[in-house]
Motif scaffolding. Structure first.
Motif, PDB file in Angstrom:
ATOM      1  N   GLU A  54       0.820  -1.204   0.000  1.00 50.18           N
ATOM      2  CA  GLU A  54       0.000   0.000   0.000  1.00 50.18           C
ATOM      3  C   GLU A  54       0.856   1.257   0.000  1.00 50.18           C
ATOM      4  O   GLU A  54       0.560   2.239  -0.696  1.00 50.18           O
ATOM      5  CB  GLU A  54      -0.929  -0.004   1.215  1.00 50.18           C
ATOM      6  N   GLU A  55       1.941   1.237   0.790  1.00 55.41           N
ATOM      7  CA  GLU A  55       2.814   2.411   0.850  1.00 55.41           C
ATOM      8  C   GLU A  55       3.573   2.625  -0.451  1.00 55.41           C
ATOM      9  O   GLU A  55       3.881   3.762  -0.823  1.00 55.41           O
ATOM     10  CB  GLU A  55       3.788   2.286   2.025  1.00 55.41           C
ATOM     11  N   LEU A  56       3.883   1.548  -1.153  1.00 52.50           N
ATOM     12  CA  LEU A  56       4.539   1.691  -2.459  1.00 52.50           C
ATOM     13  C   LEU A  56       3.618   2.410  -3.445  1.00 52.50           C
ATOM     14  O   LEU A  56       4.088   3.097  -4.358  1.00 52.50           O
ATOM     15  CB  LEU A  56       4.935   0.320  -3.014  1.00 52.50           C
ATOM     16  N   HIS A  57       2.312   2.252  -3.252  1.00 52.21           N
ATOM     17  CA  HIS A  57       1.350   2.980  -4.083  1.00 52.21           C
ATOM     18  C   HIS A  57       1.194   4.429  -3.612  1.00 52.21           C
ATOM     19  O   HIS A  57       0.739   5.275  -4.384  1.00 52.21           O
ATOM     20  CB  HIS A  57      -0.021   2.304  -4.040  1.00 52.21           C
ATOM     21  N   GLY A  58       1.538   4.709  -2.364  1.00 49.57           N
ATOM     22  CA  GLY A  58       1.422   6.064  -1.849  1.00 49.57           C
ATOM     23  C   GLY A  58       0.269   6.282  -0.908  1.00 49.57           C
ATOM     24  O   GLY A  58      -0.286   7.381  -0.830  1.00 49.57           O
ATOM     25  N   ARG A  59      -0.086   5.237  -0.152  1.00 51.19           N
ATOM     26  CA  ARG A  59      -1.249   5.349   0.739  1.00 51.19           C
ATOM     27  C   ARG A  59      -1.134   6.544   1.690  1.00 51.19           C
ATOM     28  O   ARG A  59      -2.081   7.312   1.848  1.00 51.19           O
ATOM     29  CB  ARG A  59      -1.411   4.061   1.546  1.00 51.19           C
ATOM     30  N   SER A  60       0.020   6.717   2.328  1.00 52.02           N
ATOM     31  CA  SER A  60       0.160   7.800   3.305  1.00 52.02           C
ATOM     32  C   SER A  60       0.172   9.177   2.649  1.00 52.02           C
ATOM     33  O   SER A  60      -0.174  10.175   3.284  1.00 52.02           O
ATOM     34  CB  SER A  60       1.449   7.614   4.122  1.00 52.02           C
ATOM     35  N   LEU A  61       0.589   9.238   1.380  1.00 58.14           N
ATOM     36  CA  LEU A  61       0.582  10.511   0.658  1.00 58.14           C
ATOM     37  C   LEU A  61      -0.804  10.846   0.119  1.00 58.14           C
ATOM     38  O   LEU A  61      -1.145  12.007  -0.056  1.00 58.14           O
ATOM     39  CB  LEU A  61       1.570  10.461  -0.516  1.00 58.14           C
ATOM     40  N   GLY A  62      -1.572   9.813  -0.205  1.00 55.85           N
ATOM     41  CA  GLY A  62      -2.881  10.046  -0.805  1.00 55.85           C
ATOM     42  C   GLY A  62      -2.835  10.146  -2.315  1.00 55.85           C
ATOM     43  O   GLY A  62      -3.848  10.401  -2.962  1.00 55.85           O
ATOM     44  N   HIS A  63      -1.673  10.000  -2.905  1.00 56.05           N
ATOM     45  CA  HIS A  63      -1.548   9.913  -4.361  1.00 56.05           C
ATOM     46  C   HIS A  63      -0.298   9.113  -4.680  1.00 56.05           C
ATOM     47  O   HIS A  63       0.478   8.780  -3.794  1.00 56.05           O
ATOM     48  CB  HIS A  63      -1.514  11.299  -5.022  1.00 56.05           C
ATOM     49  N   ALA A  64      -0.107   8.801  -5.946  1.00 51.39           N
ATOM     50  CA  ALA A  64       0.956   7.881  -6.347  1.00 51.39           C
ATOM     51  C   ALA A  64       2.333   8.323  -5.844  1.00 51.39           C
ATOM     52  O   ALA A  64       2.778   9.437  -6.122  1.00 51.39           O
ATOM     53  CB  ALA A  64       0.979   7.737  -7.859  1.00 51.39           C
ATOM     54  N   LEU A  65       3.004   7.460  -5.110  1.00 50.36           N
ATOM     55  CA  LEU A  65       4.338   7.757  -4.601  1.00 50.36           C
ATOM     56  C   LEU A  65       5.354   7.849  -5.733  1.00 50.36           C
ATOM     57  O   LEU A  65       6.294   8.639  -5.675  1.00 50.36           O
ATOM     58  CB  LEU A  65       4.754   6.672  -3.600  1.00 50.36           C
TER      59      LEU A  65
END
Length: 200
Positions: A54-65
């Protein structure tokens, strides 16, 4: 309201030539073999589920990492190019360090890109496969540039890095096509906290 993904793939004679070329890649079934290879690499290195995925997708950022991380190697390599062009010999050590740091930044950037690759549709995967191949080529060129610079062949290193800049620029255009024209990966991939199955 029309779906931007469907309208983005309509090939019009009035479109810029680069856009038409990118749209041809979407329909190029000849790229399916390369796409399968890239997908195989992604399946091998990207966690199949869990918080890291999930974090590789950018979950904590809210958009694509990936869209954020790509600025790191590109910024470092662009800064090196500026020093190469206007900094003179005194800037050569700094330019070499910037090139090397950019190469080091490739690994996490590529990993996030591969994670996103598993969640895009077939047309986007074809474009993404070329994007990945160009990024690989650019990274190898910059790695070779660093080795040449380190070995005292500064002019050759600069020439190779300029070629890398051209390849990276072509790749960046395709990355922009994926994000802006195709809206891939979908925004909900980064926003979702649920593990999602990879697209076939």
């Amino acid at each position: 309201m029309s779906d931007p993904r469907s309208t983005a793939t309509t090939d019009g004679a009035g479109s810029p030539v680069l856009v038409r070329l990118a749209r041809r890649l979407e329909d190029a079934t000849a790229l399916d073999g390369l796409s399968s290879t890239v997908r195989g690499v992604a399946l091998a290195v990207v966690p199949s589920h869990g918080r890291l995925r999930e974090e590789l997708h950018g979950r904590s950022l809210g958009h694509a990492l990936h869209a954020t991380l790509i600025d790191v190697p590109v910024g470092l390599w662009t800064s090196a190019a500026v020093l190469d062009l206007v900094g003179g010999e005194r800037s050569a050590p700094a330019a070499q360090r910037l090139v090397g740091l950019g190469v080091l930044a490739v690994a996490p950037t590529a990993l996030t890109g591969l994670a996103d690759y598993l969640d895009v549709d077939r047309r986007a995967r074809r474009v993404g496969a070329v994007h990945a191949a160009l990024n690989t080529g650019a990274s190898l060129l910059y790695g070779a540039s660093w080795l040449l610079r380190r070995g005292g062949r500064h002019r050759s290193g600069v020439a190779v890095s300029m070629l890398g800049c051209v390849v990276a620029g072509a790749s960046a255009f395709l990355g922009g096509h994926l994000a802006q024209a195709l809206r891939e990966p979908p925004a909900e991939v980064a926003l979702s906290g649920d593990d999602s199955s990879d697209l076939p």
